[in-house]
Design a protein around this motif. Structure first.
Motif, PDB file in Angstrom:
ATOM      1  N   ASP A   1       0.849  -1.190   0.000  1.00 25.94           N
ATOM      2  CA  ASP A   1       0.000   0.000   0.000  1.00 25.94           C
ATOM      3  C   ASP A   1       0.891   1.248   0.000  1.00 25.94           C
ATOM      4  N   PRO A   2       0.977   1.978  -1.114  1.00 30.19           N
ATOM      5  CA  PRO A   2       1.858   3.156  -1.168  1.00 30.19           C
ATOM      6  C   PRO A   2       1.457   4.247  -0.187  1.00 30.19           C
ATOM      7  N   THR A   3       0.154   4.367   0.106  1.00 27.80           N
ATOM      8  CA  THR A   3      -0.300   5.378   1.068  1.00 27.80           C
ATOM      9  C   THR A   3       0.222   5.055   2.457  1.00 27.80           C
ATOM     10  N   TYR A   4       0.166   3.776   2.816  1.00 30.02           N
ATOM     11  CA  TYR A   4       0.663   3.371   4.127  1.00 30.02           C
ATOM     12  C   TYR A   4       2.182   3.547   4.210  1.00 30.02           C
ATOM     13  N   ASP A   5       2.872   3.229   3.142  1.00 26.82           N
ATOM     14  CA  ASP A   5       4.321   3.419   3.111  1.00 26.82           C
ATOM     15  C   ASP A   5       4.677   4.891   3.311  1.00 26.82           C
ATOM     16  N   ALA A   6       3.924   5.769   2.672  1.00 31.34           N
ATOM     17  CA  ALA A   6       4.177   7.204   2.814  1.00 31.34           C
ATOM     18  C   ALA A   6       3.921   7.655   4.248  1.00 31.34           C
ATOM     19  N   LYS A   7       2.877   7.102   4.858  1.00 32.72           N
ATOM     20  CA  LYS A   7       2.576   7.454   6.247  1.00 32.72           C
ATOM     21  C   LYS A   7       3.703   7.013   7.179  1.00 32.72           C
ATOM     22  N   LEU A   8       4.256   5.839   6.930  1.00 30.75           N
ATOM     23  CA  LEU A   8       5.372   5.358   7.747  1.00 30.75           C
ATOM     24  C   LEU A   8       6.597   6.256   7.587  1.00 30.75           C
ATOM     25  N   ARG A   9       6.849   6.721   6.371  1.00 34.66           N
ATOM     26  CA  ARG A   9       7.994   7.607   6.151  1.00 34.66           C
ATOM     27  C   ARG A   9       7.812   8.931   6.899  1.00 34.66           C
ATOM     28  N   LEU A  10       6.594   9.453   6.887  1.00 31.70           N
ATOM     29  CA  LEU A  10       6.321  10.689   7.624  1.00 31.70           C
ATOM     30  C   LEU A  10       6.457  10.460   9.128  1.00 31.70           C
ATOM     31  N   ALA A  11       5.943   9.317   9.610  1.00 32.14           N
ATOM     32  CA  ALA A  11       6.065   8.998  11.028  1.00 32.14           C
ATOM     33  C   ALA A  11       7.526   8.884  11.441  1.00 32.14           C
ATOM     34  N   ALA A  12       8.319   8.234  10.603  1.00 36.59           N
ATOM     35  CA  ALA A  12       9.744   8.084  10.900  1.00 36.59           C
ATOM     36  C   ALA A  12      10.421   9.445  11.016  1.00 36.59           C
ATOM     37  N   GLU A  13      10.016  10.397  10.170  1.00 34.87           N
ATOM     38  CA  GLU A  13      10.607  11.730  10.224  1.00 34.87           C
ATOM     39  C   GLU A  13      10.211  12.460  11.507  1.00 34.87           C
ATOM     40  N   VAL A  14       8.963  12.313  11.929  1.00 37.44           N
ATOM     41  CA  VAL A  14       8.522  12.927  13.184  1.00 37.44           C
ATOM     42  C   VAL A  14       9.345  12.375  14.346  1.00 37.44           C
ATOM     43  N   TYR A  15       9.467  11.046  14.417  1.00 43.51           N
ATOM     44  CA  TYR A  15      10.226  10.440  15.513  1.00 43.51           C
ATOM     45  C   TYR A  15      11.692  10.878  15.464  1.00 43.51           C
ATOM     46  N   ARG A  16      12.249  10.961  14.262  1.00 44.43           N
ATOM     47  CA  ARG A  16      13.657  11.370  14.141  1.00 44.43           C
ATOM     48  C   ARG A  16      13.868  12.757  14.728  1.00 44.43           C
ATOM     49  N   ARG A  17      12.965  13.675  14.438  1.00 47.53           N
ATOM     50  CA  ARG A  17      13.101  15.041  14.938  1.00 47.53           C
ATOM     51  C   ARG A  17      12.945  15.107  16.450  1.00 47.53           C
ATOM     52  N   LEU A  18      12.279  14.121  17.013  1.00 47.26           N
ATOM     53  CA  LEU A  18      12.103  14.072  18.467  1.00 47.26           C
ATOM     54  C   LEU A  18      13.221  13.302  19.161  1.00 47.26           C
ATOM     55  N   GLY A  19      14.143  12.751  18.387  1.00 44.96           N
ATOM     56  CA  GLY A  19      15.215  11.973  18.982  1.00 44.96           C
ATOM     57  C   GLY A  19      14.795  10.580  19.398  1.00 44.96           C
ATOM     58  N   ILE A  20      13.700  10.074  18.814  1.00 46.04           N
ATOM     59  CA  ILE A  20      13.198   8.731  19.102  1.00 46.04           C
ATOM     60  C   ILE A  20      13.583   7.802  17.959  1.00 46.04           C
ATOM     61  N   THR A  21      14.141   6.660  18.298  1.00 45.99           N
ATOM     62  CA  THR A  21      14.490   5.688  17.263  1.00 45.99           C
ATOM     63  C   THR A  21      13.242   4.941  16.808  1.00 45.99           C
ATOM     64  N   PHE A  22      13.027   4.880  15.505  1.00 41.72           N
ATOM     65  CA  PHE A  22      11.877   4.177  14.925  1.00 41.72           C
ATOM     66  C   PHE A  22      12.406   3.077  14.012  1.00 41.72           C
ATOM     67  N   LEU A  23      11.952   1.853  14.247  1.00 37.66           N
ATOM     68  CA  LEU A  23      12.420   0.724  13.446  1.00 37.66           C
ATOM     69  C   LEU A  23      11.238  -0.041  12.871  1.00 37.66           C
ATOM     70  N   LEU A  24      11.321  -0.328  11.584  1.00 37.33           N
ATOM     71  CA  LEU A  24      10.352  -1.186  10.905  1.00 37.33           C
ATOM     72  C   LEU A  24      10.981  -2.567  10.797  1.00 37.33           C
ATOM     73  N   LEU A  25      10.421  -3.541  11.501  1.00 39.12           N
ATOM     74  CA  LEU A  25      11.021  -4.869  11.603  1.00 39.12           C
ATOM     75  C   LEU A  25      10.149  -5.908  10.906  1.00 39.12           C
ATOM     76  N   ASP A  26      10.754  -6.692  10.013  1.00 38.20           N
ATOM     77  CA  ASP A  26      10.011  -7.783   9.404  1.00 38.20           C
ATOM     78  C   ASP A  26      10.135  -9.020  10.284  1.00 38.20           C
ATOM     79  N   ARG A  27       9.021  -9.658  10.491  1.00 39.67           N
ATOM     80  CA  ARG A  27       8.935 -10.783  11.420  1.00 39.67           C
ATOM     81  C   ARG A  27       9.888 -11.905  11.053  1.00 39.67           C
ATOM     82  N   TRP A  28      10.015 -12.222   9.782  1.00 38.84           N
ATOM     83  CA  TRP A  28      10.785 -13.396   9.364  1.00 38.84           C
ATOM     84  C   TRP A  28      12.279 -13.223   9.604  1.00 38.84           C
ATOM     85  N   HIS A  29      12.782 -12.002   9.598  1.00 39.62           N
ATOM     86  CA  HIS A  29      14.208 -11.787   9.858  1.00 39.62           C
ATOM     87  C   HIS A  29      14.492 -11.509  11.332  1.00 39.62           C
ATOM     88  N   HIS A  30      13.678 -10.690  11.945  1.00 40.15           N
ATOM     89  CA  HIS A  30      13.991 -10.201  13.287  1.00 40.15           C
ATOM     90  C   HIS A  30      13.495 -11.086  14.423  1.00 40.15           C
TER      91      HIS A  30
END
Length: 275
Positions: free
Chosen positions: A161-190
């Motif tokens: 879903d490109p809309t959801y991907d865009a929302k995640l990118r915006l969320a990551a930027e908000v967290y970055r500016r707040l000094g919060i680490t944001f990680l997107l983890l795939d279940r099969w690897h992590h």
């Protein structure tokens, strides 16, 4: 970025607003300190449930995926590197100029962790393996770093879903500016099944009662024999058999000891006394 505190109604939620040239983002939390959203929304088919966590102050943490969020909860509960956890910790509202309504994002989990865990995961170590690495000391919650997680499973309908991907990118930027680490983890690897299973066995006994005599026995064991002891010695010191195993697991969750969970748990597995 400018910050402005924003409070909700009593008993509902409170949050902080963040302003910049591109728009406004607002983080809203529950006044009760628990999950901001308790209702399972049904976006995934299959089993759902709750997990009563010591690291969430004995609150029931909702999970929607038995292959994603539940394993992450079990790993975080048993990891010495994690001091606190919260599922559905807040609602992130992102106002975008091109949209009439704000984008709404609910992260899966928020953790308070030590720096080593974040550093290991960023450099490519699977989250569960990084969490399984023993510690000789722990960081107090007030000195831990905030880590926000989004856990992806292979059956998530939003993967393409490109809309959801865009929302995640915006969320990551908000967290970055707040000094919060944001990680997107795939279940099969992590969250490999064999490592998660070790944490699951620990988490099963997380509510086991510990007495003052248990604390004293553990202290005597390490005082006389160093800061690292075989797992079997710890279990025997705590009463042996299933009870000793359960008490050792409860001490692991409480960050009193740190068991090496990077390999299969055996009699000679090293157990650190945590400072």
């Amino acid at each position: 970025m400018k910050l402005k505190h924003s409070s909700g109604r009593a008993g509902s939620s409170s949050g902080v607003q963040f302003f910049d040239d591109d728009g406004i983002a607002r983080i809203v939390r529950s006044n009760e300190g628990g999950p901001v959203r308790r209702i399972i929304n049904g976006r995934r088919r299959g089993r759902t449930g709750t997990f009563v966590s010591l690291k969430a102050d004995m609150r029931a943490m909702p999970w929607e995926s038995i292959r994603g969020e539940l394993p992450a909860l079990q790993v975080a509960e048993g990891a010495t590197s994690v001091s606190k956890l919260l599922v559905q910790p807040h609602r992130l509202e992102i106002n975008v100029r091109e949209l009439r309504r704000p984008l709404i994002y609910f992260p899966d989990m928020e953790l308070l962790v030590d720096d080593d865990l974040i550093r290991d995961v960023i450099r490519g170590v699977p989250f569960a393996m990084a969490a399984a690495t023993p510690r000789s000391g722990v960081i107090a919650p007030e000195n831990c770093r905030k880590l926000v997680l989004e856990i992806k499973t292979e059956d998530d309908p939003r993967l393409d879903d490109p809309t959801y991907d865009a929302k995640l990118r915006l969320a990551a930027e908000v967290y970055r500016r707040l000094g919060i680490t944001f990680l997107l983890l795939d279940r099969w690897h992590h969250f490999p099944i064999e490592i998660v299973d070790r944490f699951r066995q620990i988490a099963i006994d997380r509510h086991t009662t510990l007495s003052l005599s248990d604390h004293d026995a553990l202290r005597r064991l390490y005082t006389s024999r160093g800061t690292t002891r075989p797992y079997i010695n710890v279990v025997e010191t705590l009463g042996g058999g299933p009870l000793g195993v359960a008490k050792a697991s409860a001490m692991q969750v409480r960050r009193m000891i740190s068991i090496d969970l990077t390999e299969k748990l055996q009699a000679d597995t090293k157990v650190h006394l945590v400072r």
